[in-house]
Scaffold this motif. Structure first.
Motif, short mmCIF file in Angstrom:
data_model
loop_
_atom_site.label_atom_id
_atom_site.label_comp_id
_atom_site.label_asym_id
_atom_site.label_seq_id
_atom_site.Cartn_x
_atom_site.Cartn_y
_atom_site.Cartn_z
N ALA A 24 0.83 -1.21 0.00
CA ALA A 24 0.00 0.00 0.00
C ALA A 24 0.86 1.26 0.00
O ALA A 24 0.53 2.26 -0.66
CB ALA A 24 -0.91 -0.01 1.22
N ASP A 27 2.02 1.90 -3.47
CA ASP A 27 0.94 2.47 -4.27
C ASP A 27 0.78 3.96 -3.99
O ASP A 27 0.59 4.77 -4.92
CB ASP A 27 -0.36 1.72 -3.96
CG ASP A 27 -1.56 2.28 -4.69
OD1 ASP A 27 -1.55 2.28 -5.94
OD2 ASP A 27 -2.52 2.72 -4.02
N THR A 28 0.86 4.33 -2.72
CA THR A 28 0.75 5.75 -2.36
C THR A 28 1.91 6.55 -2.93
O THR A 28 1.74 7.67 -3.44
CB THR A 28 0.71 5.88 -0.83
OG1 THR A 28 -0.39 5.14 -0.31
CG2 THR A 28 0.58 7.33 -0.42
N THR A 47 -2.93 3.52 4.83
CA THR A 47 -1.84 2.55 4.75
C THR A 47 -1.43 2.07 6.14
O THR A 47 -1.26 0.86 6.38
CB THR A 47 -0.64 3.17 4.03
OG1 THR A 47 -1.03 3.54 2.70
CG2 THR A 47 0.51 2.18 3.96
N LEU A 50 -3.59 -0.50 8.04
CA LEU A 50 -3.51 -1.91 7.67
C LEU A 50 -2.76 -2.74 8.70
O LEU A 50 -2.89 -3.97 8.72
CB LEU A 50 -2.86 -2.07 6.29
CG LEU A 50 -3.65 -1.50 5.10
CD1 LEU A 50 -2.86 -1.69 3.82
CD2 LEU A 50 -5.02 -2.19 4.99
N THR A 64 -10.13 3.11 5.41
CA THR A 64 -9.55 3.19 4.07
C THR A 64 -10.52 3.77 3.04
O THR A 64 -10.08 4.14 1.94
CB THR A 64 -9.11 1.79 3.60
OG1 THR A 64 -10.24 0.92 3.56
CG2 THR A 64 -8.05 1.23 4.53
N SER A 73 -5.18 6.19 -4.36
CA SER A 73 -4.62 5.05 -3.66
C SER A 73 -5.74 4.03 -3.41
O SER A 73 -6.59 4.23 -2.54
CB SER A 73 -3.98 5.50 -2.34
OG SER A 73 -3.40 4.41 -1.68
N VAL A 75 -5.11 0.44 -3.27
CA VAL A 75 -4.63 -0.81 -2.68
C VAL A 75 -5.03 -0.97 -1.21
O VAL A 75 -5.44 -2.07 -0.80
CB VAL A 75 -3.11 -0.92 -2.86
CG1 VAL A 75 -2.56 -2.14 -2.11
CG2 VAL A 75 -2.78 -1.02 -4.34
N PRO A 76 -4.94 0.05 -0.33
CA PRO A 76 -5.33 -0.16 1.07
C PRO A 76 -6.75 -0.67 1.24
O PRO A 76 -7.01 -1.58 2.04
CB PRO A 76 -5.15 1.23 1.70
CG PRO A 76 -4.11 1.88 0.86
CD PRO A 76 -4.37 1.41 -0.54
#
Length: 370
Positions: A24, A27-28, A47, A50, A64, A73, A75-76
């Protein structure tokens, strides 16, 4: 035998905790140039949240969602949704969480007043597919772990059953050998000793008397050795081990308690049952509990005990399976052995499915049997 791929070496738990956070964070970082400081702050909070996804999966998913809406973002939220799919079974809860993620993914930011219907429909389709994937992946992972645990349990049960069969066979052979030695060999040696004694008394000369005396002494010693061997064989054939508990009603409560399944028991047995009847009842309950655990996981088992002046009856009923079951080959040797044991004692044995999808085992024994 069930064949399985060799297991990979187990990784430390902190690897599984930090790897999603690192993914994550990557990704950020990759989207940092497209986000404002406010959006980056929301992505960073999502992030870091998580790290607590194993303990508070629903709370982490809620944290999230703002980052999913206002930043790029994604993914989180997907990782948090995967954790929810892994931890929970409620379909309505999973559907609601997936819908929330899909709605947040499909919502444009900043809000746009004019969006074509085609773009909105495509965005909704992509968002739904994106949200459904981690939920199904989490459910698949959970099912795989449960299946692996069930396979391990089945393999342990089959290995224990194989060892029980070996011990039972060895015990039966020892008992049969002891019976043959006692009924046949000992009887014949006794006749030899008696005949030698008669010859010793009525022998016409000293040489014959001495030979008869020697034969008699050897016969007596042989009888003593045979009795000792018969005692050892019967003791080794019936001595309880850690795999074969003593088959008496004194151990019935322990058998029920250590079965690992929910059991309800009602009724009491008469106090004047002989050892054969006790063993038959114990083995019947033992076999029924074993079959319920193998073929009806999670089902509740009921043991009903009743007796009259003429007979005693034991009924074991399990419900339909609650957890997923695996189709296993079975030769039904255990039920056949229970029926033979009941018939030897003058009783009856019945086993078969119930209308509700469970299974019933019933044993009837006459109280006068010995």
């Amino acid at each position: 035998m069930i064949r399985r791929w060799p297991k990979a070496p187990a990784l430390p738990s902190w690897v599984f905790d930090l790897a999603p956070v690192g993914l994550a964070g990557l990704d950020t970082w990759l989207n940092a140039r497209h986000n404002t400081p406010y959006e980056l702050g929301a992505a960073a909070v999502a992030t870091l949240a998580l790290l607590l996804r194993r303990y508070f999966p629903l709370t982490v998913l809620a944290i999230t969602l703002p980052s999913l809406v206002i930043s790029q973002s994604v993914v989180p939220a997907l990782i948090a949704l995967y954790t929810v799919g892994f931890r929970y079974r409620n379909r309505w809860l999973l559907t609601g969480c997936a819908a929330a993620v899909a709605l947040g993914y499909a919502t444009p930011w900043p809000p746009m007043l004019e969006v074509s219907h085609d773009d909105a429909l495509l965005g909704l389709i992509y968002a739904t597919m994106t949200a459904a994937a981690p939920v199904f992946l989490g459910m698949l992972t959970r099912t795989g772990q449960e299946l692996s645990a069930r396979i391990d349990e089945i393999e342990r049960a089959r290995e224990q059953e194989r060892r029980l069969i070996e011990q039972t066979t060895l015990s039966r052979e020892r008992t049969q050998l002891a019976r043959e030695m006692h009924d046949v060999v000992s009887h014949q040696v006794s006749l030899i000793a008696v005949s030698a004694g008669a010859l010793q008394v009525g022998a016409p000369d000293a040489g014959t008397k001495e030979a008869a005396s020697t034969i008699r002494e050897l016969s007596v010693k042989t009888l003593d050795e045979l009795r000792h061997m018969v005692t050892l064989l019967r003791a080794s054939g019936s001595q309880p081990t850690e795999l074969t508990p003593q088959p008496t009603l004194a151990e019935l409560d322990r058998l029920v308690t250590t079965s690992g399944i929910p059991v309800e028991r009602d009724g009491e047995l008469p106090g004047d049952l002989g050892a054969p009847q006790q063993r038959a009842i114990y083995r019947t309950v033992q076999e029924a509990l074993t079959n319920a655990r193998k073929h009806a996981p999670g089902a509740r088992v009921t043991i009903h005990i009743g007796h009259t002046a003429a007979e005693v009856e034991v009924t074991v009923v399990n419900g339909r399976p609650v957890l997923p079951t695996l189709s296993l080959p079975s030769a039904r040797h255990g039920l056949v052995g229970l029926r033979e044991r009941a018939e030897l004692l003058g009783g009856t044995f019945e086993a078969g499915p119930t209308p509700g999808g469970g299974y019933r085992v019933r044993l009837r024994l006459p109280l006068a049997a010995d």
